[in-house]
Every structure is written in structure tokens, then in C-alpha cells.
Design a protein around this motif. Structure first.
Motif, PDB file in Angstrom:
ATOM      1  N   ALA A 100      44.286 -45.777  -9.989  1.00 29.67           N
ATOM      2  CA  ALA A 100      44.248 -44.096 -10.460  1.00 29.67           C
ATOM      3  C   ALA A 100      42.601 -43.923 -10.935  1.00 29.67           C
ATOM      4  O   ALA A 100      42.217 -42.937 -10.429  1.00 29.67           O
ATOM      5  CB  ALA A 100      45.285 -43.778 -11.693  1.00 29.67           C
ATOM      6  N   PRO A 101      41.896 -44.820 -11.690  1.00 28.57           N
ATOM      7  CA  PRO A 101      40.645 -44.375 -12.033  1.00 28.57           C
ATOM      8  C   PRO A 101      39.692 -44.070 -10.823  1.00 28.57           C
ATOM      9  O   PRO A 101      39.038 -43.095 -10.652  1.00 28.57           O
ATOM     10  CB  PRO A 101      40.261 -45.311 -13.067  1.00 28.57           C
ATOM     11  N   TYR A 102      39.788 -44.981  -9.973  1.00 28.00           N
ATOM     12  CA  TYR A 102      38.988 -44.755  -8.642  1.00 28.00           C
ATOM     13  C   TYR A 102      39.331 -43.627  -7.669  1.00 28.00           C
ATOM     14  O   TYR A 102      38.595 -42.705  -7.418  1.00 28.00           O
ATOM     15  CB  TYR A 102      39.356 -46.165  -7.763  1.00 28.00           C
ATOM     16  N   ALA A 103      40.730 -43.307  -7.618  1.00 27.01           N
ATOM     17  CA  ALA A 103      40.994 -41.913  -7.055  1.00 27.01           C
ATOM     18  C   ALA A 103      40.494 -40.748  -7.980  1.00 27.01           C
ATOM     19  O   ALA A 103      40.315 -39.911  -7.152  1.00 27.01           O
ATOM     20  CB  ALA A 103      42.607 -41.803  -6.861  1.00 27.01           C
ATOM     21  N   LEU A 104      40.559 -40.758  -9.114  1.00 30.76           N
ATOM     22  CA  LEU A 104      39.948 -39.694  -9.879  1.00 30.76           C
ATOM     23  C   LEU A 104      38.647 -39.453  -9.742  1.00 30.76           C
ATOM     24  O   LEU A 104      37.985 -38.377  -9.607  1.00 30.76           O
ATOM     25  CB  LEU A 104      40.373 -39.724 -11.473  1.00 30.76           C
ATOM     26  N   VAL A 105      37.868 -40.570  -9.568  1.00 27.61           N
ATOM     27  CA  VAL A 105      36.440 -40.703  -9.391  1.00 27.61           C
ATOM     28  C   VAL A 105      36.218 -39.677  -7.910  1.00 27.61           C
ATOM     29  O   VAL A 105      35.357 -38.975  -7.785  1.00 27.61           O
ATOM     30  CB  VAL A 105      35.697 -41.701  -9.380  1.00 27.61           C
ATOM     31  N   TRP A 112      32.974 -31.877  -7.058  1.00 23.71           N
ATOM     32  CA  TRP A 112      31.316 -31.743  -7.576  1.00 23.71           C
ATOM     33  C   TRP A 112      30.628 -31.260  -6.331  1.00 23.71           C
ATOM     34  O   TRP A 112      30.034 -30.288  -6.312  1.00 23.71           O
ATOM     35  CB  TRP A 112      30.985 -32.966  -8.071  1.00 23.71           C
ATOM     36  N   GLU A 113      30.734 -31.927  -5.380  1.00 21.35           N
ATOM     37  CA  GLU A 113      30.109 -31.639  -3.830  1.00 21.35           C
ATOM     38  C   GLU A 113      30.572 -30.180  -3.324  1.00 21.35           C
ATOM     39  O   GLU A 113      29.687 -29.569  -3.008  1.00 21.35           O
ATOM     40  CB  GLU A 113      30.139 -32.743  -2.960  1.00 21.35           C
ATOM     41  N   GLY A 114      31.757 -29.873  -3.484  1.00 17.97           N
ATOM     42  CA  GLY A 114      32.175 -28.643  -2.997  1.00 17.97           C
ATOM     43  C   GLY A 114      31.717 -27.579  -3.718  1.00 17.97           C
ATOM     44  O   GLY A 114      31.139 -26.615  -3.308  1.00 17.97           O
ATOM     45  N   ARG A 119      29.839 -30.534   1.923  1.00 18.65           N
ATOM     46  CA  ARG A 119      30.813 -31.027   2.236  1.00 18.65           C
ATOM     47  C   ARG A 119      30.836 -32.460   2.163  1.00 18.65           C
ATOM     48  O   ARG A 119      29.829 -33.230   2.344  1.00 18.65           O
ATOM     49  CB  ARG A 119      31.386 -30.712   3.787  1.00 18.65           C
ATOM     50  N   TRP A 120      31.872 -33.350   1.719  1.00 15.24           N
ATOM     51  CA  TRP A 120      31.843 -34.637   1.427  1.00 15.24           C
ATOM     52  C   TRP A 120      33.065 -35.205   1.883  1.00 15.24           C
ATOM     53  O   TRP A 120      34.070 -34.830   1.552  1.00 15.24           O
ATOM     54  CB  TRP A 120      31.559 -34.792  -0.070  1.00 15.24           C
ATOM     55  N   ARG A 121      33.012 -36.430   2.801  1.00 13.48           N
ATOM     56  CA  ARG A 121      34.261 -37.155   3.247  1.00 13.48           C
ATOM     57  C   ARG A 121      33.933 -38.639   2.794  1.00 13.48           C
ATOM     58  O   ARG A 121      33.042 -39.189   3.418  1.00 13.48           O
ATOM     59  CB  ARG A 121      34.291 -36.826   4.677  1.00 13.48           C
ATOM     60  N   PRO A 122      34.553 -39.179   1.953  1.00 18.14           N
ATOM     61  CA  PRO A 122      34.438 -40.598   1.577  1.00 18.14           C
ATOM     62  C   PRO A 122      34.821 -41.332   3.154  1.00 18.14           C
ATOM     63  O   PRO A 122      35.680 -41.052   3.632  1.00 18.14           O
ATOM     64  CB  PRO A 122      35.289 -40.996   0.667  1.00 18.14           C
TER      65      PRO A 122
END
Length: 146
Positions: A100-105, A112-114, A119-122
Motif C-alpha cells: 500500500a505505501p508504494y501504491a500511494l507513492v 503531482w506530475e499531472g 504526463r507520467w506513466r510508471p
């Protein structure tokens, strides 16, 4: 009358209006996900998923197989976290609680990027994808054996 020139002008105008559409802004998708998550959290806070008779969806994998999927217990886990029941959340789904913490980050970075117009795509490397899949399969097997 030059129809080629007027159709080019219309095409440019249509393209400009699409680019200016608020639905195309990089912050739209993360904002919608955050809004939906907030609405779901409000409903979940007042609805105990441990009790039957609510509008929360059931796991289709569990309905079909009778087995727990890697995400089973996630709704109960979030409910328990929102009510300060950390031990119960751990028992509901350890793997999701640790992820969960990783998903929240990731969600925070996307927002933030938006908001800054980017545009941000991990992306995950193929090796990381294999690790995530292996952990999910191992977690599914372990929780259904124990």
C-alpha cells in the motif's frame, strides 16, 4: 472559394479545441481516481465489510473458485486501517498492506506530475514484472494452504 484551405483551417481548429479540452489535461485522470477513491473511502468508512448486506462487490475469483485471490481482504484491510485496527488489517491481507505505501507513492507522483502539466506513466522492467507476478502467485498459494 478554396475548400482545401477552409477544411485545413477547420482541422486545425478542431485539433486545437481537443488539445485545450480539460478532459485531455494530464491531471484529469489522477484527479478522477483520487475523487473516486475519496468517495469510496467515505462509503467504506461507514460500511463494515466484515458484515454481510452492503453494496461492496464480492471477489469474482473467490466466487468462481472458492479460493482467496492475492487481493482478497483488501476492502476489509482498508476499513480496519481507517478505524485504527492495525492488527486486524495485517490479518486481512499482509501483502496488500505491505504494498500500500508504494501504491500511494505512485498515485501521489502521478497526481503531482499531472498537476504540473506533465504526463507520467510508471514502467516496470521485465524482471520486476516477474517478481510482482511471482509474489502474487506465492501469496495466493500460501494463503490458501494455511
Amino acid at each position: 472559394m478554396n475548400t482545401a484551405g477552409s477544411s485545413e483551417a477547420r482541422a486545425e481548429g478542431a485539433a486545437a479545441s481537443v488539445r485545450r479540452s480539460p478532459l485531455r489535461h494530464p491531471a484529469t485522470a489522477p484527479s478522477a481516481v483520487l475523487a473516486a477513491g475519496a468517495a469510496g473511502a467515505v462509503y467504506l468508512y461507514r460500511t463494515d465489510p466484515h458484515d454481510p448486506g452492503h453494496l461492496l462487490p464480492q471477489c469474482p475469483f473467490r466466487m468462481l473458485t472458492g479460493l482467496l485471490c492475492p487481493a482478497c481482504g483488501g476492502t476489509r484491510m482498508v476499513y480496519d486501517l481507517m478505524h485504527g485496527h492495525f492488527t486486524e488489517a495485517w490479518l486481512d491481507n499482509r501483502a496488500l498492506l505491505l504494498a500500500a505505501p508504494y501504491a500511494l507513492v505512485l498515485l501521489g507522483r502521478w497526481a503531482w506530475e499531472g498537476l504540473h502539466g506533465r504526463r507520467w506513466r510508471p514502467t516496470l522492467s521485465p524482471r520486476a514484472q516477474v517478481v510482482v507476478l511471482a509474489v502474487a502467485v506465492a501469496w495466493t498459494v500460501v494463503r490458501n494452504i494455511v
